[in-house]
Design a protein around this motif. Structure first.
Motif, mmCIF file in Angstrom:
data_model
loop_
_atom_site.group_PDB
_atom_site.id
_atom_site.type_symbol
_atom_site.label_atom_id
_atom_site.label_comp_id
_atom_site.label_asym_id
_atom_site.label_seq_id
_atom_site.Cartn_x
_atom_site.Cartn_y
_atom_site.Cartn_z
ATOM 1 N N GLY A 170 0.791 -1.227 0.000
ATOM 2 C CA GLY A 170 0.000 0.000 0.000
ATOM 3 C C GLY A 170 0.818 1.270 0.000
ATOM 4 N N GLU A 171 2.127 1.170 -0.030
ATOM 5 C CA GLU A 171 2.980 2.356 -0.022
ATOM 6 C C GLU A 171 3.143 2.882 -1.439
ATOM 7 N N ARG A 172 3.266 4.185 -1.581
ATOM 8 C CA ARG A 172 3.435 4.801 -2.891
ATOM 9 C C ARG A 172 4.876 4.777 -3.321
ATOM 10 N N GLY A 173 5.057 4.628 -4.653
ATOM 11 C CA GLY A 173 6.375 4.762 -5.261
ATOM 12 C C GLY A 173 7.394 3.809 -4.664
ATOM 13 N N GLY A 174 8.636 4.239 -4.656
ATOM 14 C CA GLY A 174 9.696 3.443 -4.054
ATOM 15 C C GLY A 174 10.193 2.364 -4.980
ATOM 16 N N ALA A 175 11.468 2.095 -4.920
ATOM 17 C CA ALA A 175 12.060 1.063 -5.757
ATOM 18 C C ALA A 175 11.972 -0.276 -5.068
ATOM 19 N N VAL A 176 11.857 -1.304 -5.860
ATOM 20 C CA VAL A 176 11.836 -2.669 -5.358
ATOM 21 C C VAL A 176 13.257 -3.189 -5.506
ATOM 22 N N GLY A 177 13.567 -4.323 -4.888
ATOM 23 C CA GLY A 177 14.909 -4.898 -4.967
ATOM 24 C C GLY A 177 15.449 -4.930 -6.381
ATOM 25 N N GLY A 178 16.765 -4.910 -6.519
ATOM 26 C CA GLY A 178 17.405 -4.799 -7.808
ATOM 27 C C GLY A 178 17.112 -5.926 -8.776
ATOM 28 N N ASP A 179 16.931 -7.166 -8.291
ATOM 29 C CA ASP A 179 16.736 -8.280 -9.211
ATOM 30 C C ASP A 179 15.267 -8.632 -9.422
ATOM 31 N N VAL A 180 14.355 -7.841 -8.885
ATOM 32 C CA VAL A 180 12.928 -8.086 -9.045
ATOM 33 C C VAL A 180 12.408 -7.174 -10.154
ATOM 34 N N ALA A 181 11.740 -7.774 -11.123
ATOM 35 C CA ALA A 181 11.208 -6.981 -12.237
ATOM 36 C C ALA A 181 10.095 -6.068 -11.721
ATOM 37 N N PRO A 182 10.032 -4.830 -12.194
ATOM 38 C CA PRO A 182 8.963 -3.934 -11.762
ATOM 39 C C PRO A 182 7.619 -4.447 -12.264
ATOM 40 N N LEU A 183 6.565 -4.101 -11.532
ATOM 41 C CA LEU A 183 5.227 -4.509 -11.940
ATOM 42 C C LEU A 183 4.825 -3.786 -13.215
ATOM 43 N N THR A 184 4.075 -4.475 -14.056
ATOM 44 C CA THR A 184 3.528 -3.837 -15.245
ATOM 45 C C THR A 184 2.352 -2.966 -14.816
ATOM 46 N N ARG A 185 1.879 -2.122 -15.707
ATOM 47 C CA ARG A 185 0.741 -1.256 -15.392
ATOM 48 C C ARG A 185 -0.493 -2.075 -14.985
ATOM 49 N N PRO A 186 -0.858 -3.139 -15.713
ATOM 50 C CA PRO A 186 -2.022 -3.924 -15.278
ATOM 51 C C PRO A 186 -1.808 -4.588 -13.912
ATOM 52 N N GLN A 187 -0.586 -5.041 -13.638
ATOM 53 C CA GLN A 187 -0.310 -5.657 -12.343
ATOM 54 C C GLN A 187 -0.418 -4.628 -11.220
ATOM 55 N N THR A 188 0.072 -3.423 -11.467
ATOM 56 C CA THR A 188 -0.016 -2.361 -10.473
ATOM 57 C C THR A 188 -1.473 -1.997 -10.208
ATOM 58 N N ALA A 189 -2.266 -1.905 -11.271
ATOM 59 C CA ALA A 189 -3.687 -1.574 -11.109
ATOM 60 C C ALA A 189 -4.408 -2.668 -10.310
ATOM 61 N N GLU A 190 -4.101 -3.931 -10.605
ATOM 62 C CA GLU A 190 -4.719 -5.029 -9.867
ATOM 63 C C GLU A 190 -4.312 -4.979 -8.398
ATOM 64 N N ALA A 191 -3.040 -4.729 -8.129
ATOM 65 C CA ALA A 191 -2.563 -4.636 -6.741
ATOM 66 C C ALA A 191 -3.291 -3.518 -6.006
ATOM 67 N N ARG A 192 -3.518 -2.390 -6.681
ATOM 68 C CA ARG A 192 -4.234 -1.270 -6.069
ATOM 69 C C ARG A 192 -5.674 -1.674 -5.736
ATOM 70 N N ARG A 193 -6.344 -2.340 -6.678
ATOM 71 C CA ARG A 193 -7.729 -2.770 -6.431
ATOM 72 C C ARG A 193 -7.809 -3.748 -5.263
ATOM 73 N N LEU A 194 -6.893 -4.737 -5.256
ATOM 74 C CA LEU A 194 -6.911 -5.737 -4.191
ATOM 75 C C LEU A 194 -6.609 -5.101 -2.830
ATOM 76 N N ARG A 195 -5.661 -4.160 -2.801
ATOM 77 C CA ARG A 195 -5.350 -3.465 -1.552
ATOM 78 C C ARG A 195 -6.552 -2.668 -1.079
ATOM 79 N N ALA A 196 -7.237 -1.995 -2.002
ATOM 80 C CA ALA A 196 -8.444 -1.245 -1.646
ATOM 81 C C ALA A 196 -9.504 -2.190 -1.079
ATOM 82 N N GLY A 197 -9.667 -3.359 -1.694
ATOM 83 C CA GLY A 197 -10.631 -4.339 -1.200
ATOM 84 C C GLY A 197 -10.301 -4.801 0.215
#
Length: 160
Positions: free
Chosen positions: A12-39
């Protein structure tokens, strides 16, 4: 009202970098994570106003997500499969195209290394045997291969 679509991490935190070897979330994955967190937050008893602020979404989106969750639970907030005609290109085709395009346009006989959909279309056809329209090649380059492309105006020579 304009919705604010900032990236929200799974906690639920905004922005911020994830670990170096972890691929960043795609836009659809980020949107889904936001919806699930809201739920999750709604289920824990947070008001819609609090959830709106916590996940960085607009109030109408949170209301819509709450309605969907009431009708189908958390599963209703998950990404839905893409509708429409299935892709003609397989994952193997996409990888072949990536390799061919990464070799550069000049390696394929063009004067410049700029891959716009025009020059890339014959390359896709030659590499995969699949004929794609220019808009489909553009989508392939920007969505599947995650390339940034120049605008059509910038790729044409100026005439005065």
């Amino acid at each position: 009202m304009v919705c604010d679509h900032r990236g929200i991490s799974s906690d639920g935190e905004r922005g911020g970098a994830v670990g170096g070897d972890v691929a960043p979330l795609t836009r659809p994955q980020t949107a889904e994570a936001r919806r699930l967190r809201a739920g999750e937050l709604v289920e824990r008893g947070h008001s819609q106003v609090e959830v709106t602020r916590m996940v960085g979404a607009c109030a109408e989106s949170v209301r819509r997500w709450k309605r969907r969750m009431e009708q189908g639970g958390q599963a209703a907030l998950r990404r839905r499969p893409a509708s429409g005609r299935p892709s003609t290109l397989t994952d193997t085709h996409v990888e072949w195209v990536r390799q061919a395009l990464e070799a550069g346009a000049q390696a394929h006989g063009f004067d410049t290394d700029l891959w716009t959909p025009g020059p890339a279309s014959p390359g896709v056809r030659h590499t995969t045997g699949v004929e794609l329209s220019h808009p489909s090649v553009w989508r392939l380059q920007t969505r599947l291969l995650d390339w940034s492309l120049p605008s059509a105006r910038a790729s044409r020579p100026r005439t005065r």
